[in-house]
Enzyme design. Structure first.
Site, PDB file in Angstrom:
ATOM      1  N   CYS A  98       0.844  -1.202   0.000  1.00 51.38           N
ATOM      2  CA  CYS A  98       0.000   0.000   0.000  1.00 51.38           C
ATOM      3  C   CYS A  98       0.875   1.246   0.000  1.00 51.38           C
ATOM      4  O   CYS A  98       1.558   1.519  -0.974  1.00 51.38           O
ATOM      5  CB  CYS A  98      -0.959  -0.043   1.184  1.00 51.38           C
ATOM      6  SG  CYS A  98      -2.347   1.088   0.977  1.00 51.38           S
ATOM      7  N   HIS A 228      -3.492  -5.603   0.715  1.00 55.72           N
ATOM      8  CA  HIS A 228      -2.848  -5.867   2.001  1.00 55.72           C
ATOM      9  C   HIS A 228      -2.816  -7.355   2.333  1.00 55.72           C
ATOM     10  O   HIS A 228      -3.768  -7.873   2.909  1.00 55.72           O
ATOM     11  CB  HIS A 228      -3.624  -5.178   3.115  1.00 55.72           C
ATOM     12  CG  HIS A 228      -3.466  -3.699   3.141  1.00 55.72           C
ATOM     13  ND1 HIS A 228      -2.462  -3.074   3.832  1.00 55.72           N
ATOM     14  CD2 HIS A 228      -4.200  -2.711   2.573  1.00 55.72           C
ATOM     15  CE1 HIS A 228      -2.573  -1.768   3.688  1.00 55.72           C
ATOM     16  NE2 HIS A 228      -3.621  -1.505   2.924  1.00 55.72           N
ATOM     17  N   GLU A 230      -1.197  -8.729   4.669  1.00 59.72           N
ATOM     18  CA  GLU A 230      -1.152  -8.888   6.135  1.00 59.72           C
ATOM     19  C   GLU A 230      -2.543  -8.773   6.730  1.00 59.72           C
ATOM     20  O   GLU A 230      -2.756  -9.122   7.885  1.00 59.72           O
ATOM     21  CB  GLU A 230      -0.174  -7.886   6.742  1.00 59.72           C
ATOM     22  CG  GLU A 230      -0.678  -6.454   6.920  1.00 59.72           C
ATOM     23  CD  GLU A 230      -0.739  -5.631   5.639  1.00 59.72           C
ATOM     24  OE1 GLU A 230      -0.508  -6.188   4.544  1.00 59.72           O
ATOM     25  OE2 GLU A 230      -1.048  -4.418   5.725  1.00 59.72           O
TER      26      GLU A 230
END
Lengths: 279, 978
Positions: A98, A228, A230
């Site tokens: 990002c 993302h 994660e």
């Protein structure tokens, strides 16, 4: 103590905000992670060369004022260029998610133009600009895997992860740049629909050219992506996990981190003198 | 790239740089503005382009400005730049393009300036003194002067914070006035003042102190045989303001009400203590760690951690400047969490807004108000900007619409934090230093606390423009990062946020029992020229105050400096029991702490509650309710809020488990949201809100009861347990000096007490915002008395959580809980434009029984989905479950447990009775599930179908609703998809 560990530096500065989950992802997979404010790199209190993986998490560094990631990109380019050149030269890994991707692009680390001597020139050659929708959006997207990167090796053909950004539209200055990226296998992920096919908004959530969601440098060791991974580290992050009969051990995004740590363990550990951890 | 390069002998003192999108690039920002322009009906404008303008002040060479433009301000791939050696914009003569340039007013926070300055220094250019930014809009088309004026007014700027730069006009920052070395302490002549003078002093100084209060101050200073300084008077006004002191809730009330035809009277000594706090005391839950005395209420989370929760309002500022008001509102509540105990880490936000309808007729807007749609867009942007940049997920919320919010929109902002056990208490010691950290102090928000304690009028925007601010979330993020490190290194003993009242309020509160001495010239300023009083009462954002032992102060200052956060010792906590302020060595304030905090005269307000004279209007029940269901689903209060939710990052921090949008296509309306505060564990937190001002129009007591029930049942619906739910009250009311307004407030507070005690859900914190009235001439619009109940529940194991979307064909759908003849205040009646009378009540004993049985069913894995029945009743809830899961349904209304005498399909299907759920259960669990529900009214009344049809049979066993779920979804999704 177990043997030497893969060392990851998660870089933060004013406005970084996806750092905790990034640290969690790497450390859950057995890496020794240090969350480091950029001032500590400037002061040489912490040295980039002590690590195997550099991760730049999401957020709004310096408020994304002027444009997303620009100020941090300049800091890397101007104040840490030598360290980064060496880091890349030694074949170490970099991940930018990002805002971290925006930073890598604006610093010219991705897609990574190099001089004739093989050094990074830190020239920005592509860009990430305002979403066509003109607004910040948080939504889950399907990605189709392509390219050839240590980060994505062995991943399923498709991945489901969320985006959360206002400036994620991948832009190239000309056709030639795009065909270079394709030719070098540098396109890591493309937005797609549930069947893996191309689609308009919101399948491609920001208007990126060629549906590009993430790219690598020509070596595949530097990965930048708008979505993302994660945030899909746990299967409980999946927006429809309550519709599933059984849950996997890890979410789909976790494999990216797993790949990075595994590569570093196999290829980089032992090659580098790992400094004794301080304090 | 083009550059207008002019010869210059010396380096110019200022440059103007313009950044525009390359001609072939898509201008997303311009497109968005264009859409708003088209909304005004100006179809002749076919494109809007946006140009970013930077004015750079300082002796910078052309080579340097070229470098700054190329390497910092413009994107090399998508943007062009040009610069001008004098800072004036060139005159453009083009009939087809109208150019408007908008800049912030001098003194208004522009966060971009600071980062740009930093960015320029990073490039090695040191001599830049200041930056000013502006934005140019290029309106393409034949734009008339009148149209342009309207566009500027309605879309491009807000005159309270911005101005229009004329072509050719310089954009230079008005250079700050030099610091005056001499100053005199202003004394206010109070000793000789008569009643009229006192009133004048209060009014002129915007103190909002009433006659009794002014007299008490006069008496105090007569005793001291001296006049107060302006600073002393301001300090007292701030401390005594409604905003800070909560005079209404803490004062005496003579309450008059009717019961069984008789007028009864009651003397209430302290409404807060006799209702809200009393409930918590009676419940005496062992897991309540700290309630009602810190910035937020704290409850136990697990062995290692506690969690805290606070909801604030920021209504008045949001009415005037929606973006800035909401922006600083969320910033403020986040600081409340950072200042709870010794500092908590914010883990999620929740936001609830009330506006007038987005299609409110423009020509009927009261003078001086902004259009509700603009207010809504601004507020959402403000929350988006601050919450996203702070990296706090906004996981839950609500938006309600009622015409009477037109002058006073409501903006509730809430934040949950997590804090290690043992860090929940603070202590200030004499000799500790007063350290202010974070943002610098400017003239921002002077009089915010006193301003919010009065009614808004059409002149408010002129008088109180100082109260409008823009936040700088990155500054606050920096403070948060470093503050929590300081907490863990035990570098301070107390912390509080600078909110309303600024340093005055923060230092005054921290030094309340001891005393404090502050040297005001030490406070870091944004610019010179502030008076000592302005420094003291300024409400500049992103500041916190710490109490630091002299032995720790160097380490603390070094820590803050290591991450570029300002931290300055400005004074000392003493044991003098006095508040002593100095400016350049001269004393400007010396007030007794006891008088400051306890000297406020006790006032007695009158309150009257008379039930509204209402009738249950009888509309004939339509034979076919399909259309009515569509109307209910597309009602602004019920319809999808996806447009808003997606603009908020609701997943940052990585702990999202039940999202605000759920289901097959991630677009169904979740009841509560659930997050994991500690990654890698299974213990979660659920957050929900209950709010229903329409019920309050009938009876505020039952509104309060319903709000508590709604908040609690949403937490039950995702898998929580009623044993571990804490709640927050938040009252937004009209002018409490009017007995009817106060009467309904008392009645709501009584409903809060009764229901909280019966449900076993303690209040842990709360807030009130009164005087939400808009006066225009002699007419006053009061908001409907609005109570927000926010709930936080602990989820033992998130693996048991359920969502609201239907899962699998063949499953049974149960209605759990009885339906009563309670259409009063319902959305269904609102579609007829009526309110009704039979407001939903609660049966606490049955509610608890229902909640407990369902929690157990969830824990045992017996349920596939649950949705709570709220606005729109069973019909709306069932439709939402169906289209969110992409499944059809067949249901029978005659099976629904119903207690009413009047048997009508519409009452049964649209009544909004409390404590009801729709539950999907696999047939194999039917028996187990029904056994668990023994003693609770329930019925299996529906079946999940594979075909996408939504079929409901009425009481006469004939089809009364038949629709395609896609059509229903479409009707539900469309209204607020801006």
């Amino acid at each position: 103590m177990a043997g030497p560990q893969v060392k990851v530096i998660v870089l933060r500065t004013a406005g970084t905000n996806c750092d905790r989950e990034m640290v969690f992802a790497f450390s859950s997979l057995g890496a020794a992670v240090e969350l480091v404010h950029i001032n500590r790199l400037f002061s040489r209190e912490v040295r980039l060369s002590d690590f195997h993986i550099l991760a730049i998490p999401g957020g709004f560094t310096y408020g994304d004022d002027i444009m997303s990631g620009r100020i941090l990109a300049n800091e890397l380019r101007i104040r840490l260029s030598e360290e980064i050149k060496d880091f890349v030269h030694e074949g170490k890994l970099i991940l930018g998610v990002c805002n971290g991707f925006q930073v890598l692009v604006r610093a010219g680390i991705l897609p990574g133009s190099k001089s004739s001597s093989g050094n990074l020139t830190f020239q920005q050659t592509v860009s990430l600009s305002n979403n066509d929708s003109g607004k910040f959006e948080d939504r889950w997207v399907h990605l189709r895997l392509s390219g050839d990167s240590v980060w994505t090796k062995g991943l399923d053909e498709m991945m489901y992860v969320p985006i959360a950004h206002a400036e994620g539209k991948f832009v190239v200055p000309n056709e030639e740049t795009l065909s270079q990226l394709k030719k070098n296998n540098q396109i890591a992920f493309r937005y797609c629909n549930t069947d893996g096919e191309k689609g308009g908004y919101p399948v491609n959530p920001n208007g990126s050219i060629d549906d590009i969601a993430g790219i690598t440098d020509p070596t595949g060791r530097i990965l930048g992506m708008m979505p993302h991974p994660e945030r899909h580290f746990s299967p409980l992050n999946h927006p429809a996990w309550t519709r599933k009969d059984h849950l996997s051990h890890l979410g789909q995004g976790a494999n990216i981190f797993l790949n990075g740590v595994r590569y570093a363990r196999e290829q980089l550990l032992g090659k580098t003198q790992v400094a004794v951890a301080k304090g | 790239m083009s550059a207008d390069q002019r010869e210059s002998r010396a380096e110019p003192a200022a440059w103007r740089v313009e950044i525009s999108e390359k001609p072939d690039a898509f201008d997303a920002l311009g497109e968005r503005v264009h859409k708003d322009v088209l909304d005004l009906g100006f179809k002749n404008i076919h494109r809007v382009g946006v140009v970013q303008v930077y004015t750079i002040l300082g002796a910078v060479s052309q080579t340097e400005i070229e470098k700054i433009s190329r390497e910092l301000l413009a994107d090399p791939v998508t943007q062009d730049y040009r610069f001008f050696s004098n800072q004036k914009a060139p005159n453009v003569k083009n009939q087809r393009v109208k150019i408007v340039e908008i800049a912030y007013l001098p003194g208004v926070m522009d966060p971009v300036e600071e980062s740009t300055l930093k960015g320029i220094r990073d490039l090695g250019v040191a001599q830049v003194k200041a930056i000013r930014t502006a934005r140019q809009y290029h309106l393409h088309g034949n734009v008339s002067k009148q149209q342009c004026g309207i566009i500027v007014e309605k879309v491009l700027y807000n005159k309270l914070i911005q101005r229009v730069i004329e072509q050719g006009q310089a954009l230079a920052r008005e250079l700050p006035t030099k610091k005056t070395s001499s100053f005199t302490v202003q004394m206010i002549d109070l000793l000789g003042a008569n009643e009229r003078d006192l009133q004048k002093i209060s009014q002129k100084g915007q103190l909002f102190l009433n006659e009794d209060e002014m007299k008490a101050i006069q008496k105090h200073f007569r005793g001291l045989k001296r006049n107060p300084s302006d600073c002393e008077l301001e300090t007292i006004a701030q401390t005594w303001s409604e905003h800070c002191y909560h005079k209404t809730f803490r004062g005496k009330i003579d309450f008059e009400y009717r019961e069984q035809g008789k007028v009864k009277r009651q003397r209430i000594n302290n409404l807060l203590k006799s209702t809200i706090i009393k409930a918590t005391q009676e419940l005496n839950k062992p897991w309540c760690v700290s309630v009602f005395h810190d910035n937020a209420g704290i409850i136990e989370f697990d062995e290692e951690w506690n969690v805290c929760f606070k909801v604030e309002t920021h209504n008045h500022p949001s009415a005037l400047e929606p973006f800035g008001g909401a922006n600083t509102g969320i910033g403020g509540v986040i600081r409340d969490i950072l200042g709870t105990g010794l500092g908590a880490r914010p883990i999620c936000n929740t936001d609830v807004f009330c506006f007038a309808s987005p299609d409110y007729p423009e020509d009927q807007l009261p003078a001086g108000t902004l259009h509700p749609k603009r207010v809504m867009k601004g507020v959402v942007s403000g929350v988006r900007d601050y919450g996203n940049k702070m990296g706090i997920p906004t996981i839950n919320g609500a938006i309600l619409f009622d015409k009477d919010y037109v002058g006073n929109p409501l903006v509730y902002c809430g934040t949950v934090g997590i804090i290690p056990k043992g860090k929940e208490h603070k202590k200030v010691n004499p000799g500790d230093l007063v350290v202010v950290v974070g943002g610098k102090t400017g003239r921002d928000g002077i009089h915010g606390a006193t301003f919010s304690s009065g009614e808004l009028t059409e002149d408010s925007e002129v008088i109180s423009s100082g109260a409008v601010q823009i936040g700088n979330p990155i500054e606050e993020k920096k403070v948060a990062d470093v503050l929590l490190q300081g907490r863990d290194r035990e570098l301070f003993t107390a912390v509080t946020d600078c909110g309303a009242g600024g340093l005055s309020s923060a230092v005054g509160e921290m030094g309340k029992d001891l005393g404090a001495r502050v040297d005001l010239e030490k406070v870091p300023l944004k610019y010179e020229g502030l008076s000592y009083t302005e420094i003291w009462i300024s409400e500049s954002q992103e500041r916190m105050v710490l109490s630091v032992s002299p032995t720790k102060v160097n380490e603390l200052l070094a820590l803050f400096a290591s991450e570029n956060v300002e931290a300055t010792a400005i004074g000392t906590f003493t044991d003098s029991k006095r508040l002593e302020l100095f400016f350049n060595g001269c004393q400007v304030c010396d007030v007794d702490m006891e008088f400051l905090h306890d000297g406020i005269p006790q006032i007695t307000k009158k309150a009257v509650w008379t039930p509204a004279k209402l009738q249950e209007k009888s509309h004939p029940c339509p034979e076919n309710l399909t259309e009515k269901l569509g109307e209910v689903l597309s009602h602004y209060n019920v319809c999808s809020k996806e447009w808003v939710i997606r603009q908020y990052d609701h997943e940052v921090q990585g702990g999202s488990v039940i999202k605000p949008l759920v289901g097959l296509r991630s677009d169904g309306p979740s009841d509560a949201s659930v997050i994991l505060p500690i990654l890698g564990t299974k213990r979660g937190i659920a957050v929900a809100n209950g709010i229903n001002p329409r019920f309050g129009k009938i009876d505020p007591f039952w509104m309060a009861a319903s709000c508590i029930d709604e908040a609690a049942r949403q937490i039950i619906a995702v898998g929580g347990s009623v044993d571990r739910i804490a709640i927050l009250d938040n009252f937004c009311w009209g002018n409490p000096d009017k007995p009817d307004r106060l009467g309904s407030l008392v009645r709501a507070a009584q409903g809060c007490y009764r229901t909280a005690v019966d449900y076993g859900t303690p209040f842990i914190s709360g807030k009130d915002s009164l005087y939400n009235e808009y006066t225009q001439g002699v007419k006053s619009i009061a908001i409907p008395g609005t109570l927000l109940i926010s709930a936080i529940g602990i989820i033992e194991n998130v693996l048991h959580c359920v969502s609201m979307d239907l899962k699998e064909e063949g499953n049974l759908v149960y209605v759990v809980g009885a339906t009563h003849d309670e259409l009063g205040g319902s959305i269904y009646l609102d579609t007829y434009g009526s309110l009704g009378k039979n407001v939903p009540q609660v049966n606490a004993r049955m509610a608890i029984k229902t909640f407990q049985a369902l929690s157990l069913a969830v824990k045992n894995g017996l349920v596939a989905s649950i949705h709570d029945c709220s606005e729109g009743g069973i019909a709306a809830a069932l439709a939402e479950m169906a289209f969110s899961g992409g499944r059809g349904i067949t249901a029978r209304a005659d099976q629904i447990p119903y207690t009413g005498k009047v048997k009508r399909d519409d009452i049964v299907l649209f009544s909004e009775s409390n404590s009801r759920f729709l539950v999907e259960v696999t047939k194999s669990y039917q028996q187990k599930f029904e056994t668990l529900l023994a003693g609770v009214p329930f019925a299996a009344f529906g079946r999940v179908e594979k075909s996408p049809e939504f079929i409901v049979y009425g009481l006469q066993q004939e089809v009364c609703i038949a629709a395609d779920i896609q059509d229903l979804k479409e009707q539900w999704k469309r209204p607020l998809a801006f």
